[in-house]
Design an enzyme around this catalytic site. Structure first.
Site, PDB file in Angstrom:
ATOM      1  N   THR A 123    -102.232 -66.418  -1.106  1.00  0.00           N
ATOM      2  CA  THR A 123    -101.485 -67.369  -1.546  1.00  0.00           C
ATOM      3  C   THR A 123    -101.379 -68.864  -0.749  1.00  0.00           C
ATOM      4  OG1 THR A 123     -98.979 -68.200  -1.148  1.00  0.00           O
ATOM      5  CG2 THR A 123     -99.801 -66.476   0.175  1.00  0.00           C
ATOM      6  N   TYR A 147     -94.473 -65.258   5.675  1.00  0.00           N
ATOM      7  CA  TYR A 147     -94.640 -64.365   4.324  1.00  0.00           C
ATOM      8  C   TYR A 147     -96.192 -65.081   4.459  1.00  0.00           C
ATOM      9  CZ  TYR A 147     -96.111 -64.763  -0.499  1.00  0.00           C
ATOM     10  OH  TYR A 147     -97.072 -64.892  -1.549  1.00  0.00           O
TER      11      TYR A 147
HETATM   12  N1  UFG Z   1     -86.855 -76.683  -5.919  1.00  0.00           N
HETATM   13  C1  UFG Z   1     -85.878 -77.215  -5.991  1.00  0.00           C
HETATM   14  N2  UFG Z   1     -84.719 -76.732  -6.287  1.00  0.00           N
HETATM   15  C2  UFG Z   1     -84.689 -75.256  -6.659  1.00  0.00           C
HETATM   16  C3  UFG Z   1     -85.937 -74.513  -6.418  1.00  0.00           C
HETATM   17  C4  UFG Z   1     -87.049 -75.252  -6.017  1.00  0.00           C
HETATM   18  O1  UFG Z   1     -85.722 -78.316  -5.727  1.00  0.00           O
HETATM   19  O2  UFG Z   1     -83.680 -74.741  -7.065  1.00  0.00           O
HETATM   20  C5  UFG Z   1     -88.175 -77.086  -5.150  1.00  0.00           C
HETATM   21  C6  UFG Z   1     -88.552 -76.733  -3.862  1.00  0.00           C
HETATM   22  O3  UFG Z   1     -87.846 -77.279  -2.935  1.00  0.00           O
HETATM   23  C7  UFG Z   1     -89.893 -77.051  -3.758  1.00  0.00           C
HETATM   24  C8  UFG Z   1     -90.330 -76.935  -5.348  1.00  0.00           C
HETATM   25  O4  UFG Z   1     -89.005 -77.064  -6.090  1.00  0.00           O
HETATM   26  O5  UFG Z   1     -90.267 -78.226  -3.655  1.00  0.00           O
HETATM   27  C9  UFG Z   1     -91.133 -75.722  -5.713  1.00  0.00           C
HETATM   28  O6  UFG Z   1     -90.368 -74.534  -5.175  1.00  0.00           O
HETATM   29  P1  UFG Z   1     -90.505 -73.022  -5.432  1.00  0.00           P
HETATM   30  O7  UFG Z   1     -89.379 -72.288  -4.930  1.00  0.00           O
HETATM   31  O8  UFG Z   1     -90.742 -73.031  -7.101  1.00  0.00           O
HETATM   32  O9  UFG Z   1     -91.994 -72.669  -4.968  1.00  0.00           O
HETATM   33  P2  UFG Z   1     -92.531 -72.965  -3.692  1.00  0.00           P
HETATM   34  O10 UFG Z   1     -93.540 -73.985  -3.793  1.00  0.00           O
HETATM   35  O11 UFG Z   1     -91.569 -72.771  -2.588  1.00  0.00           O
HETATM   36  O12 UFG Z   1     -93.466 -71.727  -3.249  1.00  0.00           O
HETATM   37  C10 UFG Z   1     -94.214 -71.152  -4.193  1.00  0.00           C
HETATM   38  C11 UFG Z   1     -94.320 -69.474  -3.941  1.00  0.00           C
HETATM   39  C12 UFG Z   1     -95.020 -69.297  -2.636  1.00  0.00           C
HETATM   40  C13 UFG Z   1     -96.393 -70.024  -2.830  1.00  0.00           C
HETATM   41  C14 UFG Z   1     -96.280 -71.390  -3.026  1.00  0.00           C
HETATM   42  C15 UFG Z   1     -97.747 -72.142  -3.206  1.00  0.00           C
HETATM   43  O13 UFG Z   1     -93.134 -68.996  -3.959  1.00  0.00           O
HETATM   44  O14 UFG Z   1     -95.195 -67.948  -2.382  1.00  0.00           O
HETATM   45  O15 UFG Z   1     -95.498 -71.498  -4.385  1.00  0.00           O
HETATM   46  O16 UFG Z   1     -97.480 -73.410  -3.477  1.00  0.00           O
HETATM   47  F1  UFG Z   1     -96.977 -69.851  -1.450  1.00  0.00           F
END
Ligand code: UFG
Length: 337
Positions: A123, A147
């Protein structure tokens, strides 16, 4: 090839399983404990071609060893893992035991039973909070949550074990292909992401469009980014899936390697929300909320390596396509038209 897939009842694994079945070229066995994976996904894929499914937790090393010694797989594609960042902070040992310790056991059995190729789901979370926002495979890996750390340790275990296997067995040693996934979303129509209490942005937005949530919160609007919200490299799950097939093919004539899997293009949280409104024609409520702990401002892949070295050809490189496919799946799950 005889291929063992762990965790293929889950979101990404089931899409890879589907594409492998569609080639008609492999004998496939799936092990999954159905903790978060869905039996329905496997049942749906049985229509394409026959494969074996064994309900098994990879922590059960005795059964796993029996299976792998008896079947002598050529390749293992290892998806089975826990994936919730917030949960990993609260329950780190759950992550280290399943994601790392169980992977170490699986790698040991794979080498001992003569597996030639080991493909591992890693990841972008292993990079942590990179300074420039754009990461190549050589960028420093400094995960900021258990993680990401559990996956980084697994990467190290796989690399060391494969190096030792090669030193001992030469060309017969096990090779690895490590795939570092960026932000995976979308669905292929018949299978998709189906976890309760979703936290991923595109899933949350689709739930909101379907009326299952009142609003979408934007976690932080004061980041150093184009519009103050976090930027991510979103990749369609079908393109991520085909990257596994491309890397497996690559390994048959090349040495072990690590690949970022993304498009190298970023969208901010606000851009995703605007695109979802446009694609769906639904204007939903958006609230400003504080930053979420552990979110890097910008995380984008430099994904030139996988394109240059392997036959991987992404086909769904459009945020509209990613969101519309995720939305179609969300509606299907909720019996909406
Ligand atoms: N976000 C919001 N509101 C929400 C959900 C998410 O503003 O309701 C934002 C988060 O703060 C972040 C972005 O949207 O800035 C993306 O968030 P996600 O939860 O969709 O994904 P992440 O980037 O946190 O993480 C995902 C996977 C990880 C991986 C990562 C790699 O869950 O396992 O992408 O970029 F490592």
């Amino acid at each position: 090839m005889k291929i063992l897939l762990t965790g293929a009842a889950g979101y990404i694994g089931s899409h890879v399983l589907k594409q492998l079945l569609e080639t008609g070229a492999h004998e496939i066995c799936v092990v999954d404990n159905l903790y978060s994976g869905k039996l329905e996904a496997l049942q749906c894929l049985e229509k394409i071609a026959k494969f074996d499914f064994i309900k098994l937790d990879i922590a059960n090393t005795a059964e796993l060893e029996k299976l792998m010694v008896a079947r002598r797989f050529d390749a293992v594609i290892h998806f089975a893992a826990f994936i919730e960042v917030a949960e990993s902070v609260a329950k780190p040992l759950k992550y280290y035991l399943n994601n790392t310790a169980n992977t170490a056991n699986l790698v040991k059995i794979a080498i001992e039973s003569g597996v030639k190729y080991f493909i591992f789901s890693s990841t972008a979370a292993t990079y942590g909070e990179p300074e420039s926002g754009v990461v190549s495979e050589e960028s420093p890996q400094m995960p900021i949550n258990p993680y990401g750390a559990s996956k980084l340790m697994s990467e190290r275990i796989i690399k060391d074990a494969c190096a030792a296997s090669k030193a001992k067995a030469g060309a017969n040693g096990m090779k690895y292909g490590i795939l570092r996934y960026f932000n995976v979303a979308g669905a292929d129509g018949e299978i998709g992401q189906n976890y309760p209490n979703a936290t991923h942005l595109i899933k949350v937005v689709c739930e909101c469009i379907c009326g299952a949530r009142e609003s979408v919160s934007v976690f932080g609007s004061d980041y150093e980014s184009r519009d103050g919200t976090c930027e991510r490299d979103y990749i369609h799950v079908c393109d991520l899936a085909s990257a596994h097939l491309a890397v497996l093919e690559y390994l048959s004539s090349h040495e072990s390697d690590v690949f970022n899997v993304g498009y190298g293009k970023d969208f901010s949280v606000r851009e995703v929300i605007e695109c979802a409104k446009k694609v769906s024609g639904v204007d939903f409520k958006v609230l400003d909320a504080p930053r979420r702990a552990g979110d890097p401002a910008v995380l984008i892949s430099n994904a030139s390596k996988i394109r240059k070295l392997t036959s991987w050809q992404p086909r769904y490189q459009s945020l509209e396509l990613i969101i519309s496919s995720a939305l179609a799946w969300e509606k299907k799950c909720r019996n909406l038209s």
